[in-house]
Structures are given as structure tokens and as C-alpha cells.
Motif scaffolding. Structure first.
Motif, short mmCIF file in Angstrom:
data_model
loop_
_atom_site.label_atom_id
_atom_site.label_comp_id
_atom_site.label_asym_id
_atom_site.label_seq_id
_atom_site.Cartn_x
_atom_site.Cartn_y
_atom_site.Cartn_z
N LEU A 114 58.43 -27.19 48.16
CA LEU A 114 59.18 -28.20 48.92
C LEU A 114 58.69 -29.59 48.56
CD1 LEU A 114 59.37 -26.60 52.48
CD2 LEU A 114 61.13 -26.62 50.72
N LEU A 115 59.58 -30.57 48.66
CA LEU A 115 59.26 -31.92 48.20
C LEU A 115 58.21 -32.62 49.07
CD1 LEU A 115 62.80 -33.15 47.17
CD2 LEU A 115 60.94 -32.42 45.68
N THR A 141 50.92 -23.83 49.72
CA THR A 141 51.79 -24.98 49.49
C THR A 141 51.12 -26.33 49.74
OG1 THR A 141 52.65 -24.92 51.75
CG2 THR A 141 53.82 -23.60 50.09
N GLU A 142 50.06 -26.36 50.54
CA GLU A 142 49.44 -27.63 50.88
C GLU A 142 48.94 -28.36 49.63
OE1 GLU A 142 46.20 -29.47 54.08
OE2 GLU A 142 46.05 -27.35 53.46
N GLY A 143 49.29 -29.62 49.52
CA GLY A 143 48.86 -30.43 48.40
C GLY A 143 49.64 -30.23 47.12
N ARG A 144 50.73 -29.45 47.18
CA ARG A 144 51.51 -29.15 45.98
C ARG A 144 52.97 -29.59 46.11
NH1 ARG A 144 48.33 -23.73 45.77
NH2 ARG A 144 46.94 -24.06 43.98
N ALA A 148 62.25 -21.34 54.77
CA ALA A 148 62.73 -19.99 54.52
C ALA A 148 63.29 -19.83 53.12
CB ALA A 148 63.79 -19.60 55.56
N VAL A 149 64.11 -20.78 52.69
CA VAL A 149 64.79 -20.59 51.40
C VAL A 149 63.85 -20.84 50.22
CG1 VAL A 149 67.04 -21.13 52.39
CG2 VAL A 149 65.71 -22.97 51.30
N ASP A 150 62.74 -21.56 50.45
CA ASP A 150 61.80 -21.81 49.35
C ASP A 150 60.84 -20.65 49.13
OD1 ASP A 150 60.86 -23.57 47.27
OD2 ASP A 150 59.08 -23.96 48.48
#
Length: 431
Positions: free
Chosen positions: A73-74, A113-116, A254-256
Motif C-alpha cells: 500500500l502507498l 508492511t511497516e516501512g515499505r 484486504a485487496v493488497d
């Protein structure tokens, strides 16, 4: 001279193709909820065989444009919103058993996902490596010998990383290739071009379509069932929860999930109808912002004109210089969509007016899933007659140029058709 037979055959094929790919139904998305993610759909499995070239024709050059592969996610806002609210509810003793379970899943996913934010995921790299390997395997003659490949990406790192993964795939199959990589502002003039005029039209705050869209969204976004399934206290919901923001945050999370490595799912907190309705809103916004909506009168689609001009110019160079094997370009969904429309690939240039009708004719996940790509493969014979075929996500597709040898088109016909189309479009849009 184009014959009546050629025109008729091309028209029939285009109609057949449009009928096969245009319609998207609730049943289709219910059968594969990942499609409700629209442009977050992970690159689909490649199936089917390619049509052999006519006798005597050999592939010698490939022109390519691709979207980056699967990404995170962005931003982290959706995770922080959902985790924060559920943690607050847990402390206040007003979280449901489902809410507790969802909070545990969110914490697990956030470790990855954190930091990415916005980065290419490992799956995204694998997608481009695989596409490159199939390209080398399907058209080995193109890369035979000491050939040069020019690879260029936008200045966004996930695009550059996609380019690198693609290059790794090619070099793994053809180690003798000389692959030249570029990521700079100079190439943005065709890799990611948007005019001020089109930006004014697509603006999500005051574009001419926004008021109608907001009413459409209000009709389709119904968040309270989901909210009530996670929180057990109405006072907490009234004081702490913005239902619309929360449902959208969960939608994007959800979609990611299909694009990352941690194997969790959040589809169970939605009904299929809710996902379908949310997707309709997203699909409409991508259509308005990047395709050929009726009210734009070609303005948005015209953003691809510099890209098409680059494709034509590079093809001319490759036809004259036998050392050039391929031009590879890496960008974004907002570039693939207008390119498909301008080139009139299948039905992707369809002009629709009403928000509620868009999904019946145009679907974002069909146009540009993660790692979506358009390849134009060039063939020639000993007489130096040149033909091409178009491949969208590695499947042979139709364009509006007349032919009686689909999926192959005479290059001179293709070039002349698009030069004329560019000329007419620029007169219409930039007058």
C-alpha cells in the motif's frame, strides 16, 4: 488498398473480442474476490498458446510498456487507522470476538508492511522476472547474439526495481545481452505524461464528474454492517469511528493481501456484494482518471500520445539497426490504461457516460493488474516485409487496424493508422 473483406473481418473480430471481455458481473467477482481489488489484482496466470508466425517470418524486435509489479500500500495510514481503533476498542472493552481476531491479523501483516509503503513486493519482482523469461523463451530469435536492450523506468523506485527484475530474467536466459538501464526525469516526458488540462479534468476535488461520483459512492458504500461486526458499543462507534473511512481502509488492506508475502485474508469481514459495490466505485475513478470517459472527449486518453510517438520512433530505429532487440519501458497503471485506449486494444477505448454503466463495459483489473504489460512483437521475412502482433498481458489481442491475418498486422498499416490517429486526436484535444 484495404479491401472490404479486410475491413469486415477486422470489425467482426473486434466485436467478438469486445463481447468476450467487456462485461464484468457480480458473479465473476464473487467467484474470485481478488478481482474486487481492481488494479491490485496480482498478475494473472498466463495460459494458452501463441499463434505461430506466417511462414518465412521471424521475430526480430519487441516494443514493450509495463506497469510495476505487485506493491505494498502507498502509505501506512490504513493500518494505523484500523489497528488504532481496534486497540482503543479492546482497551474500552467494546470489541467483538471478530474484532479481536481481525486485530491479531492486522498486527501480523503490519510486521511485513511497516516501512515499505509503495515498495515493490517480492511477488512483484517474481512477476517481472517471469514475464521476461517467457519473452525470451517465446521469441528466442529476438535475443540471439550480441544484441542491445534499452530499459527505461519512471523515477519511482518500484518501477526501477521492476525493470531490474525484468533485466535479471532476460540476462538469466540470454547472458550475452547488453541491457542498458535508465531512470531519470528526461524520459518522464513519455513514460508518465499528463497535461495540466487533463489534470484539471481528473481532479478528485473539483473535476466536472466529482459531484455525480459522490452521489454514486454514497449509494454503494454501506459500512455499518461491517462496523457493527467489529465494535460492540454504539456509543464508541458514534464518538470514535468514521464508518466510511474505516470501510475503505479495510478494503485497501484486504485487496493488497494478494500482493504480499504474509498469508492472511480480510475478505471474510465483507460480503461479496459489499466488495463488488466498493470495486464499482474504484473502477469508475480509474476509468475517469485514465481511460476514455465520454465527457473527457479524448482528453485523458491523449496523455498517451507521447508514449505512442516514442513507440513509433523507437521501432523505426530498431528496423534500421539490427543490433536492437527490445525497448522496455516501466511505469504505472495510469500510463497503461490510456495507452490501451489510444491504441484501441480490444474495447479499452470505450466511451461511457454514467457511473453505473462503466463496469458493464470497462474493468480496471482487466486493463491493468499488477505487472500488466503491452508487447508489440515485430517479425520480418527475407523480402523485409514487416508484420507485428500485439500482446496484452501476454495474450494476443485485437486492435482497430484492418487485417485478414489476425493476430498479425502489416507494420506499415499499423504505423500509418496510429500516425493519423495521433494527428486527429491532438487536433481534437489540444486545439
Amino acid at each position: 488498398m484495404v479491401s472490404i473483406k479486410q475491413i469486415t473481418l477486422s470489425a467482426i473480430m473486434t466485436l467478438l473480442a469486445s463481447g468476450a471481455t467487456a462485461q464484468t458481473s457480480f458473479e465473476e467477482i464473487s467467484a474470485d474476490l481478488n478481482k474486487a481489488g481492481g488494479v491490485y489484482l496480482a498478475y494473472p496466470e498466463v495460459t494458452g498458446k501463441l499463434t505461430p508466425a506466417p511462414k518465412g517470418y521471424t521475430p526480430f524486435y519487441i516494443s514493450h510498456y509495463a506497469r510495476h509489479g505487485s506493491r505494498y500500500l502507498l502509505g501506512e495510514g490504513d493500518f494505523k487507522l484500523t489497528i488504532g481503533l481496534l486497540e482503543d476498542a479492546e482497551k474500552a472493552g467494546c470489541i467483538t470476538p471478530l474484532g479481536k481476531d481481525v486485530l491479531g491479523r492486522l498486527r501480523k501483516v503490519f510486521i511485513e508492511t511497516e516501512g515499505r509503503s509503495g515498495d515493490l513486493t517480492p511477488l512483484g519482482a517474481r512477476q517481472h522476472k517471469g514475464i521476461a523469461e517467457r519473452m525470451a523463451r517465446n521469441f528466442p530469435e529476438v535475443f540471439k547474439g550480441k544484441k542491445r536492450v534499452y530499459a527505461r523506468s519512471t523515477v519511482v523506485y518500484r518501477c526501477a526495481m521492476s525493470m531490474a527484475a525484468f533485466g535479471d530474467g532476460l540476462k538469466g536466459c540470454c547472458p550475452q545481452l547488453d541491457v542498458k538501464y535508465e531512470m531519470n526525469e528526461k524520459n518522464m516526458a513519455y513514460l508518465n505524461y499528463h497535461t495540466d488540462k487533463s489534470n484539471k479534468f481528473t481532479n478528485g476535488e473539483n473535476g466536472p464528474w466529482v459531484e455525480e461520483y459522490l452521489k454514486f459512492e454514497a449509494e454503494h458504500v454501506k459500512p455499518m454492517r461491517l462496523v457493527n461486526s467489529l465494535f460492540s458499543d454504539k456509543e464508541f462507534i458514534r464518538c470514535k469511528v468514521n464508518p466510511e473511512k474505516l470501510v475503505w481502509a479495510f478494503y485497501w488492506i484486504a485487496v493488497d493481501m494478494q500482493d504480499i508475502e504474509t498469508k492472511e485474508s480480510f475478505y471474510d469481514i465483507f460480503t461479496p456484494q459489499e466488495l463488488f459495490d466498493l470495486w464499482q466505485c474504484v473502477n469508475y475513478r480509474f476509468y475517469i482518471g485514465n481511460a476514455n470517459p465520454e465527457m473527457s472527449k479524448g482528453l485523458v486518453m491523449a496523455n498517451a500520445h507521447t508514449l505512442v510517438e516514442n513507440i513509433l520512433e523507437c521501432a523505426d530505429k530498431a528496423i534500421e539497426d539490427n543490433s536492437i532487440a527490445a525497448d522496455l519501458r516501466f511505469g504505472h497503471d495510469g500510463n497503461v490504461i490510456p495507452l490501451l485506449a489510444l491504441l484501441q486494444v480490444e474495447n479499452f477505448d470505450v466511451a461511457v457516460r454514467k457511473p453505473e454503466d462503466v463496469y458493464k463495459h470497462w474493468s480496471d483489473f482487466k486493463a491493468t493488474p499488477m505487472a500488466s504489460n503491452l508487447q508489440i512483437v515485430f517479425f520480418r521475412n527475407k523480402a523485409n516485409d514487416i508484420i507485428v502482433k500485439f500482446m496484452h498481458n501476454e495474450k494476443e489481442v485485437h486492435v482497430a487496424v484492418p487485417t485478414d491475418t489476425w493476430p498479425y498486422y502489416k507494420w506499415n498499416d499499423v504505423k500509418q493508422y496510429y500516425q493519423k490517429r495521433l494527428e486527429n486526436l491532438k487536433k481534437q484535444v489540444y486545439k
